[in-house]
Design an enzyme around this catalytic site. Structure first.
Site, PDB file in Angstrom:
ATOM      1  N   SER A  70       0.794  -1.239   0.000  1.00  0.00           N
ATOM      2  CA  SER A  70       0.000   0.000   0.000  1.00  0.00           C
ATOM      3  C   SER A  70       0.823   1.283   0.000  1.00  0.00           C
ATOM      4  O   SER A  70       0.258   2.356  -0.180  1.00  0.00           O
ATOM      5  CB  SER A  70      -0.937   0.015   1.194  1.00  0.00           C
ATOM      6  N   LYS A  73       0.336   3.417  -2.966  1.00  0.00           N
ATOM      7  CA  LYS A  73      -0.834   4.297  -3.116  1.00  0.00           C
ATOM      8  C   LYS A  73      -0.432   5.771  -3.109  1.00  0.00           C
ATOM      9  O   LYS A  73      -1.133   6.619  -3.664  1.00  0.00           O
ATOM     10  CB  LYS A  73      -1.849   4.008  -2.006  1.00  0.00           C
ATOM     11  N   TYR A 197      -3.863  -2.071  -9.908  1.00  0.00           N
ATOM     12  CA  TYR A 197      -3.746  -2.029  -8.445  1.00  0.00           C
ATOM     13  C   TYR A 197      -2.883  -3.186  -7.926  1.00  0.00           C
ATOM     14  O   TYR A 197      -1.967  -2.984  -7.125  1.00  0.00           O
ATOM     15  CB  TYR A 197      -5.151  -2.056  -7.822  1.00  0.00           C
ATOM     16  N   TYR A 249      -4.365   3.459   8.105  1.00  0.00           N
ATOM     17  CA  TYR A 249      -5.716   2.922   8.294  1.00  0.00           C
ATOM     18  C   TYR A 249      -6.255   3.321   9.663  1.00  0.00           C
ATOM     19  O   TYR A 249      -6.093   4.467  10.070  1.00  0.00           O
ATOM     20  CB  TYR A 249      -5.719   1.387   8.098  1.00  0.00           C
ATOM     21  N   VAL A 267       1.166  -3.701   3.855  1.00  0.00           N
ATOM     22  CA  VAL A 267       1.144  -5.000   4.544  1.00  0.00           C
ATOM     23  C   VAL A 267       2.397  -5.835   4.290  1.00  0.00           C
ATOM     24  O   VAL A 267       2.582  -6.865   4.933  1.00  0.00           O
ATOM     25  CB  VAL A 267      -0.100  -5.867   4.233  1.00  0.00           C
TER      26      VAL A 267
HETATM   27  N1  GLU Z   1      -2.354  -5.269  -1.885  1.00  0.00           N
HETATM   28  C1  GLU Z   1      -2.892  -5.182  -0.545  1.00  0.00           C
HETATM   29  C2  GLU Z   1      -4.387  -5.388  -0.556  1.00  0.00           C
HETATM   30  O1  GLU Z   1      -5.060  -4.746  -1.279  1.00  0.00           O
HETATM   31  C3  GLU Z   1      -2.504  -3.857   0.033  1.00  0.00           C
HETATM   32  C4  GLU Z   1      -2.935  -3.700   1.454  1.00  0.00           C
HETATM   33  C5  GLU Z   1      -1.902  -2.966   2.295  1.00  0.00           C
HETATM   34  O2  GLU Z   1      -0.724  -2.914   1.986  1.00  0.00           O
HETATM   35  O3  GLU Z   1      -2.315  -2.439   3.338  1.00  0.00           O
HETATM   36  O4  GLU Z   1      -4.901  -6.198   0.141  1.00  0.00           O
END
Ligand code: GLU
Length: 317
Positions: A70, A73, A197, A249, A267
């Site tokens: 993430s 992003k 994505y 988050y 993650v």
């Molecule tokens: N590719 C992961 C997902 O969409 C990213 C989530 C993350 O890094 O928090 O589940």
């Protein structure tokens, strides 16, 4: 003399942090919902700090590539803002969500407009904006080139095993995309945005490369090596504000409370953190805390902020 002392002190701080993190018994839990992330050892810890003067300071596994997930992003948000500026905010909000990264619950009440660009739903909309009706392959290439340019590093790659592993198991992300499509907030060809994505999440960077890629965010949006304006100073401030408010988050408040600088986690256990005007920082340790953010990475940033006084809430900045 003062500069040399400051720099030596930073190297000493990083090696102390590395020693503490290497010995930490509680290392969190490696994400296993994406099968190929589950294979990474929780023993890793790395940190890289790039100062505004261009000097690079590292400790631990700072040159081992990991899946940035993430953290990507931030880079696609930058691309979407470059393309569409404030129009983006008609499709995605900018409030902290207070829910998990992959939550679907708010979307119904809020008419398919995700709370912010850093929860999965918001990032999938941003990927749709970056894709802009093009072929996913071409857009994936654009994102890869953009990150290489930011980091001044042509060796950066996308790990296709990770991308395929997530594509094969990412049912919730597929659900989020289709749910938003039902509200008219996605191009009907959701498979394209999802493909982008999954591939952007599979970008593989070391701490050194990630800190290099983040330099424009400490530098008012300008690439420090080429002098190119990647994005305006105003939009840079806004990206940093979103990172501080939404970058972890439902752990974002705790991160701001403990660390006090903009940060974006993934993650894979990486975190990119920015001290505006001062430093671009990347940490990595694959074990996650209960909120899905790197456990030791967060500790390390807290230690670093305490030792340096770096905080967006300090008058010395
Ligand atoms: N590719 C992961 C997902 O969409 C990213 C989530 C993350 O890094 O928090 O589940």
């Amino acid at each position: 003399v003062e500069v040399v002392e400051r720099v030596n002190r930073l190297d000493a701080i990083l090696s102390a942090i590395n020693a503490e993190m290497a010995a930490a018994p509680e290392r969190g839990t490696v994400a296993d919902y994406i099968p190929s992330l589950a294979k990474v050892s929780p023993d890793h810890f790395g940190i890289a700090v790039i100062l505004a003067d261009g000097s690079i300071h590292t400790a631990g596994d700072a040159d081992t590539p990991f899946s940035i997930q993430s953290v990507s992003k931030v880079f696609t948000l930058t691309m979407a803002l470059q393309k569409h500026g404030d129009e983006l905010w008609s499709r995605v909000g900018r409030e902290p969500s207070g829910s998990a990264f992959n939550s679907i619950v708010q979307l119904e009440n809020e008419g398919g407009i995700p709370r912010n660009p850093f929860i999965n739903a918001g990032a999938i909309v941003v990927s749709d904006v970056v894709l802009d009706g093009a072929e996913p392959r071409a857009a994936i290439g654009d994102v890869l080139r953009f990150v290489r340019m930011l980091a001044s590093d042509e060796a950066i790659t996308i790990d296709n095993d990770v991308a395929n592993s997530e594509a094969a198991t990412g049912f919730r992300n597929v659900a989020l995309a289709n749910y938003m499509k039902s509200f008219g907030n996605m191009d009907p060809y959701v498979e394209g945005a999802l493909k982008l994505y999954f591939h952007q999440c599979a970008l593989s960077l070391s701490c050194r490369q990630l800190a290099m890629a983040g330099r424009y965010l400490m530098n008012d949006g300008t690439h420090p090596q080429t002098g190119e304006a990647i994005i305006s100073p105003l939009l840079t401030r806004r990206i940093n504000a979103l990172m501080l408010m939404c970058g972890h988050y439902d752990g974002s408040g705790e991160f701001a409370f403990r660390v006090g600088i903009p940060g974006k986690s993934g993650v894979g256990g990486g975190i990119l953190a920015i001290v505006p005007g001062r430093a671009s920082i990347a940490v990595w340790s694959p074990g996650l805390n209960a909120r899905g953010n790197s456990k030791l990475g967060t500790h390390a940033l807290e230690r670093l902020a305490d030792a340096t006084g770096w905080s967006v809430f300090m008058p010395t900045l």
